[in-house]
Design a protein around this motif. Structure first.
Motif, PDB file in Angstrom:
ATOM      1  N   ALA A 130      44.366   0.076  -4.494  1.00  0.00           N
ATOM      2  CA  ALA A 130      45.336  -0.577  -3.621  1.00  0.00           C
ATOM      3  C   ALA A 130      44.746  -0.810  -2.220  1.00  0.00           C
ATOM      4  CB  ALA A 130      46.608   0.264  -3.529  1.00  0.00           C
ATOM      5  N   ASP A 131      44.060   0.169  -1.684  1.00  0.00           N
ATOM      6  CA  ASP A 131      43.451   0.017  -0.354  1.00  0.00           C
ATOM      7  C   ASP A 131      42.392  -1.072  -0.346  1.00  0.00           C
ATOM      8  OD1 ASP A 131      45.060   2.039   0.614  1.00  0.00           O
ATOM      9  OD2 ASP A 131      43.514   3.603   0.439  1.00  0.00           O
ATOM     10  N   MET A 132      41.554  -1.088  -1.394  1.00  0.00           N
ATOM     11  CA  MET A 132      40.505  -2.090  -1.477  1.00  0.00           C
ATOM     12  C   MET A 132      41.098  -3.497  -1.569  1.00  0.00           C
ATOM     13  SD  MET A 132      37.509  -2.561  -4.351  1.00  0.00           S
ATOM     14  CE  MET A 132      38.706  -2.641  -5.660  1.00  0.00           C
ATOM     15  N   CYS A 133      42.070  -3.682  -2.450  1.00  0.00           N
ATOM     16  CA  CYS A 133      42.678  -5.001  -2.622  1.00  0.00           C
ATOM     17  C   CYS A 133      43.445  -5.432  -1.369  1.00  0.00           C
ATOM     18  CB  CYS A 133      43.602  -5.002  -3.831  1.00  0.00           C
ATOM     19  SG  CYS A 133      42.723  -4.837  -5.399  1.00  0.00           S
ATOM     20  N   ARG A 134      44.121  -4.481  -0.743  1.00  0.00           N
ATOM     21  CA  ARG A 134      44.875  -4.794   0.475  1.00  0.00           C
ATOM     22  C   ARG A 134      43.938  -5.317   1.565  1.00  0.00           C
ATOM     23  NH1 ARG A 134      47.177  -0.150   1.089  1.00  0.00           N
ATOM     24  NH2 ARG A 134      49.053  -0.680  -0.073  1.00  0.00           N
ATOM     25  N   SER A 135      42.781  -4.680   1.711  1.00  0.00           N
ATOM     26  CA  SER A 135      41.861  -5.108   2.770  1.00  0.00           C
ATOM     27  C   SER A 135      41.117  -6.396   2.397  1.00  0.00           C
ATOM     28  CB  SER A 135      40.874  -3.997   3.102  1.00  0.00           C
ATOM     29  OG  SER A 135      40.036  -3.738   2.000  1.00  0.00           O
ATOM     30  N   LEU A 136      40.720  -6.546   1.129  1.00  0.00           N
ATOM     31  CA  LEU A 136      39.979  -7.743   0.728  1.00  0.00           C
ATOM     32  C   LEU A 136      40.824  -9.013   0.760  1.00  0.00           C
ATOM     33  CD1 LEU A 136      37.825  -6.600  -2.327  1.00  0.00           C
ATOM     34  CD2 LEU A 136      36.998  -7.451  -0.141  1.00  0.00           C
TER      35      LEU A 136
END
Length: 129
Positions: free
Chosen positions: A75-81
């Motif tokens: 979730a953190d990775m997708c949110r930032s990307l």
């Protein structure tokens, strides 16, 4: 006669430049739309495929402990990307009988490239675990 030819040539040249300018403007709009659609399809593909990979990664047996850390990282990775406004995931367990259980993973998100949902399923046939 020479002056008339010059005026006709100038008029034809102006009409051609207006036509080319209109065509280039249309091409530019199409190119922007294609880039937008590509970003949208890339985000949908990346988010859903990475979710499926997280679901298939090893966990500690109950599908939750290490899995929740993996899902939080996803979730953190997708949110930032993809500059997502919101992203969530849930795990549901369905025990059909004593020998097999099914884990259903659900992910959803909302961002500048649209909304999306993804589901994944993992069936486990019991060894008494």
């Amino acid at each position: 006669m020479r002056f008339t030819e010059l005026i006709c040539f100038s008029l034809i040249l102006c009409l051609c430049s207006i036509s080319v300018s209109g065509s280039l403007s249309g091409i530019s709009k199409i190119d922007k739309r294609i880039c937008e659609l590509k970003r949208k399809s890339d985000s949908l593909f990346f988010i859903s495929e990475s979710f499926k990979k997280v679901c298939n990664c090893g966990d500690d047996g109950d599908g939750r402990k290490n899995g929740s850390r993996s899902f939080e990282g996803w979730a953190d990775m997708c949110r930032s990307l993809w500059k997502l406004e919101s992203i969530e995931w849930k795990i549901f367990e369905n025990t059909r009988d004593e020998e097999s259980k099914e884990i259903i993973y659900y992910g959803c998100w909302n961002g500048p490239y649209g909304k999306g949902e993804v589901y994944a399923r993992k069936s486990e046939k019991g060894d008494g675990k």
